[in-house]
Design a protein around this motif. Sequence first.
Motif, PDB file in Angstrom:
ATOM      1  N   MET A 181      -4.081   1.908   6.044  1.00 55.99           N
ATOM      2  CA  MET A 181      -4.755   1.416   7.223  1.00 55.99           C
ATOM      3  C   MET A 181      -4.851  -0.100   7.247  1.00 55.99           C
ATOM      4  O   MET A 181      -5.560  -0.683   8.028  1.00 55.99           O
ATOM      5  CB  MET A 181      -6.132   2.046   7.357  1.00 55.99           C
ATOM      6  N   THR A 182      -4.079  -0.758   6.404  1.00 52.88           N
ATOM      7  CA  THR A 182      -4.013  -2.208   6.411  1.00 52.88           C
ATOM      8  C   THR A 182      -3.003  -2.673   7.458  1.00 52.88           C
ATOM      9  O   THR A 182      -1.945  -2.073   7.615  1.00 52.88           O
ATOM     10  CB  THR A 182      -3.573  -2.742   5.035  1.00 52.88           C
ATOM     11  N   ASP A 183      -3.290  -3.757   8.143  1.00 54.31           N
ATOM     12  CA  ASP A 183      -2.354  -4.329   9.095  1.00 54.31           C
ATOM     13  C   ASP A 183      -1.333  -5.162   8.316  1.00 54.31           C
ATOM     14  O   ASP A 183      -1.569  -6.314   7.993  1.00 54.31           O
ATOM     15  CB  ASP A 183      -3.109  -5.208  10.103  1.00 54.31           C
ATOM     16  N   GLU A 188      -7.985  -3.146   4.793  1.00 53.78           N
ATOM     17  CA  GLU A 188      -8.674  -1.959   4.310  1.00 53.78           C
ATOM     18  C   GLU A 188      -7.743  -1.030   3.538  1.00 53.78           C
ATOM     19  O   GLU A 188      -6.545  -0.954   3.822  1.00 53.78           O
ATOM     20  CB  GLU A 188      -9.295  -1.180   5.478  1.00 53.78           C
ATOM     21  N   TYR A 189      -8.347  -0.302   2.583  1.00 55.96           N
ATOM     22  CA  TYR A 189      -7.592   0.608   1.715  1.00 55.96           C
ATOM     23  C   TYR A 189      -8.417   1.884   1.526  1.00 55.96           C
ATOM     24  O   TYR A 189      -9.570   1.828   1.095  1.00 55.96           O
ATOM     25  CB  TYR A 189      -7.311  -0.058   0.359  1.00 55.96           C
ATOM     26  N   SER A 234      -8.339   4.372  -3.923  1.00 56.64           N
ATOM     27  CA  SER A 234      -8.425   3.220  -3.017  1.00 56.64           C
ATOM     28  C   SER A 234      -8.203   1.923  -3.783  1.00 56.64           C
ATOM     29  O   SER A 234      -7.564   0.997  -3.273  1.00 56.64           O
ATOM     30  CB  SER A 234      -9.781   3.203  -2.290  1.00 56.64           C
ATOM     31  N   VAL A 235      -8.697   1.851  -5.019  1.00 56.71           N
ATOM     32  CA  VAL A 235      -8.502   0.649  -5.824  1.00 56.71           C
ATOM     33  C   VAL A 235      -7.023   0.452  -6.155  1.00 56.71           C
ATOM     34  O   VAL A 235      -6.509  -0.673  -6.120  1.00 56.71           O
ATOM     35  CB  VAL A 235      -9.342   0.704  -7.120  1.00 56.71           C
ATOM     36  N   GLN A 236      -6.320   1.527  -6.478  1.00 55.85           N
ATOM     37  CA  GLN A 236      -4.897   1.385  -6.773  1.00 55.85           C
ATOM     38  C   GLN A 236      -4.144   0.830  -5.564  1.00 55.85           C
ATOM     39  O   GLN A 236      -3.297  -0.059  -5.692  1.00 55.85           O
ATOM     40  CB  GLN A 236      -4.289   2.719  -7.184  1.00 55.85           C
ATOM     41  N   GLU A 292      -2.145  -2.774  -5.652  1.00 55.81           N
ATOM     42  CA  GLU A 292      -0.709  -2.813  -5.387  1.00 55.81           C
ATOM     43  C   GLU A 292      -0.373  -3.675  -4.170  1.00 55.81           C
ATOM     44  O   GLU A 292       0.659  -4.357  -4.150  1.00 55.81           O
ATOM     45  CB  GLU A 292      -0.180  -1.398  -5.175  1.00 55.81           C
ATOM     46  N   ALA A 293      -1.253  -3.661  -3.174  1.00 56.20           N
ATOM     47  CA  ALA A 293      -0.959  -4.370  -1.936  1.00 56.20           C
ATOM     48  C   ALA A 293      -1.404  -5.824  -1.929  1.00 56.20           C
ATOM     49  O   ALA A 293      -0.746  -6.673  -1.320  1.00 56.20           O
ATOM     50  CB  ALA A 293      -1.614  -3.649  -0.759  1.00 56.20           C
TER      51      ALA A 293
END
Length: 222
Positions: free
Chosen positions: A1-3, A147-148, A207-209, A213-214
């Motif tokens: 859900m990240t842009d 967001e993650y 969510s942390v992973q 990574e991103a």
Amino acid sequence: MTDTTAHRRIDGRRLLVASHNSGKIRELDFLLGGLKMELVTAGELGLPEPAETGTTFVENARIKALAAATAAGEVALSDDSGLCVEALGGAPGVYTADWAGPDRDWDRAMRLVEEELQKVGATAPGQRKAKFVSLLCLAWPDGHTQEYLGEREGELVWPPRRGGVSYGYDPVFMPDGEDKTFGQMTAEEKHGSIWAAPGPLSHRARSVQRLVEAAFPEGIRP
């Protein structure tokens, strides 16, 4: 859900955790402990807790992260998480902490969930499906956010089962494929690892992973 069209990566050596929740901070510290980065909390900086007026996990996570980032002038990370029970239409959801009352009485919260399940006749295992949700938000002082999402599905048991290091609704949540509740597990059993096998197991570890990574450069990873 990240842009991803406006995606950013962290370039500093310090990250502000926008939380005053000791249990949540403990878990984030455990999961991010391998990073070559200093973690500082909103409580340590004396930042106030903003009112969580959102109606979704994303909205509340953004409120907390942006408030901390703006006040401190640095990148901030927030987590809005909760328990979503299928038979209760997704409740308590974003109001997960509210069910524990102002004193954060998690025994009270677990009893309320069980009482609501009994009211709707959800007594058999197949009727007690639930999932934990963790929505992480990174915010910059200029208002940019990313967001993650992480989720872990399971079912609710009663009475609560304890034995490990837990908080919140952990003692009544048994993740799919396991024979112990989160409340009976060690941190290693509950979360797994974001760096190696068996991989991330809990909602927050997942969510942390995705966050790491991103948005985290390889230079600060183990």
